[in-house]
Each structure stands twice: as C-alpha cells, then as structure tokens.
Motif scaffolding. Structure first.
Motif, PDB file in Angstrom:
ATOM      1  N   GLY A  77      66.104  52.523  49.840  1.00 21.12           N
ATOM      2  CA  GLY A  77      67.369  52.571  49.118  1.00 21.12           C
ATOM      3  C   GLY A  77      67.825  51.254  48.510  1.00 21.12           C
ATOM      4  O   GLY A  77      68.903  51.189  47.931  1.00 21.12           O
ATOM      5  N   ILE A  78      67.025  50.208  48.619  1.00 21.19           N
ATOM      6  CA  ILE A  78      67.426  48.908  48.074  1.00 21.19           C
ATOM      7  C   ILE A  78      67.505  48.951  46.553  1.00 21.19           C
ATOM      8  O   ILE A  78      68.443  48.417  45.956  1.00 21.19           O
ATOM      9  N   GLY A  79      66.553  49.602  45.909  1.00 21.54           N
ATOM     10  CA  GLY A  79      66.568  49.715  44.452  1.00 21.54           C
ATOM     11  C   GLY A  79      67.818  50.436  43.964  1.00 21.54           C
ATOM     12  O   GLY A  79      68.461  50.003  43.001  1.00 21.54           O
ATOM     13  N   ALA A  80      68.184  51.525  44.630  1.00 23.95           N
ATOM     14  CA  ALA A  80      69.392  52.270  44.246  1.00 23.95           C
ATOM     15  C   ALA A  80      70.640  51.411  44.445  1.00 23.95           C
ATOM     16  O   ALA A  80      71.559  51.445  43.623  1.00 23.95           O
ATOM     17  N   ARG A  81      70.678  50.633  45.528  1.00 23.82           N
ATOM     18  CA  ARG A  81      71.825  49.750  45.771  1.00 23.82           C
ATOM     19  C   ARG A  81      71.933  48.674  44.693  1.00 23.82           C
ATOM     20  O   ARG A  81      73.025  48.370  44.204  1.00 23.82           O
ATOM     21  N   LEU A  82      70.804  48.087  44.337  1.00 18.62           N
ATOM     22  CA  LEU A  82      70.799  47.074  43.273  1.00 18.62           C
ATOM     23  C   LEU A  82      71.277  47.675  41.954  1.00 18.62           C
ATOM     24  O   LEU A  82      72.095  47.079  41.252  1.00 18.62           O
ATOM     25  N   LEU A  83      70.762  48.837  41.641  1.00 19.02           N
ATOM     26  CA  LEU A  83      71.128  49.500  40.389  1.00 19.02           C
ATOM     27  C   LEU A  83      72.615  49.798  40.352  1.00 19.02           C
ATOM     28  O   LEU A  83      73.301  49.496  39.371  1.00 19.02           O
TER      29      LEU A  83
END
Length: 165
Positions: A95-101
């Motif tokens: 979920g890190i990519g979604a959080r960054l986005l």
C-alpha cells in the motif's frame, strides 16, 4: 519491533536516494518492454534535483532510507501530471504506492489548484494499471512515449478518491 513507513515532502538531500531508487525500480519496467532507454532510466541526477526543487515531490521513508517516491506538477490546462511513482521492490504490495499517490494528489489539489490528475503508464504494466484503476483513475487515451513505449493515459477529477487504496 518494526519501523513504520512515513510519507513526507522530499528535500534536496533526498535527490540522490530518489535517483538510485528510481533506477532500481524501473528495471522491471524496462525488462517488460525490452527497452532500457525508458525515461526514468535515462534521467540525470541533476534533472531529479531540479524536480525536487520545483515540483511536488514526496518520498516514503523507512528510517533514513527512501523506499518510495512520486512527483507531480500542474500543467497549463490545470491538470496535475503525476509521474515516476516507485516503491522499492522488497516493499511493493503493502500500500505504499497508493499512499504516495494519495499524498501527491492531495497536495497538488490543495496547494497548487489541480482540478484533474493525469498519469501515464506502459500498456503492458498490469500491476500499475490495477493500482491506478483501484484508486479511481480511468483510461482516457494512448500515446507513444519519447522512448517508443506505448503509454496508456489515465485521469481522474480532483476530489474523487476511491474508498480503498
């Protein structure tokens, strides 16, 4: 006891770690297309430094290590171009990519007045496409990148956030 991944605004001191992470992360994309001249792999460190100074750039950190990054800037038409989203391969799928986005979208909307978010990904990049669609992006077109890769263009309106990331 493990450490938490935190998201913060990138600083000038982060540029080299972002550069190295980007090079590592985009190797799999290059292999997918058989093209090691894709834009993220040929970008210079000076260019990354310029983006950190002028654009909306966020990093994910695990302790002192930059393990994720995303960049965005508002274009002439009021859309925010979001790009070079990457997460260290050992931490993908958490979920890190979604959080960054989501962090980049919120800042681009509130601080820079973005009305639409736009991003591009390669037409074979199924994992990327799944993430972007899950967080509300829809395909609006196709284009050929400067590196020759066929890209899918995705957009969503500011203020439209998926219930789950």
């Amino acid at each position: 006891m493990g450490m938490s991944v935190t998201i913060s605004v990138a600083t000038e001191q982060d540029a080299e770690q972002i550069f190295r992470l980007q090079y590592l992360c985009f190797q799999s994309e290059a292999a997918l297309y058989g093209n090691y001249r894709i834009d993220p792999l040929v970008q210079t460190l000076d260019s990354v430094r310029q983006e950190v100074a002028s654009d909306c750039v966020f990093v994910a950190r695990l302790g002192d290590e930059v393990v994720g990054s995303v960049r965005g800037k508002v274009t002439e038409d009021g859309a925010a171009a979001i790009g070079k989203l990457c997460v260290h391969p050992r931490l993908q799928g958490h979920g890190i990519g979604a959080r960054l986005l989501r962090t980049a979208e919120a800042a681009l909307e509130s601080e820079r007045g973005a009305t639409t978010f736009r991003l591009f990904t390669g037409h074979r990049s199924e994992g990327n496409l799944r993430l972007y669609r899950r967080v509300g992006y829809q395909t609006v077109g196709r284009a050929k990148g400067s590196d020759g890769v066929e890209m899918i263009i995705l957009e969503k309106q500011a203020g439209q956030y998926a219930a789950t990331a």
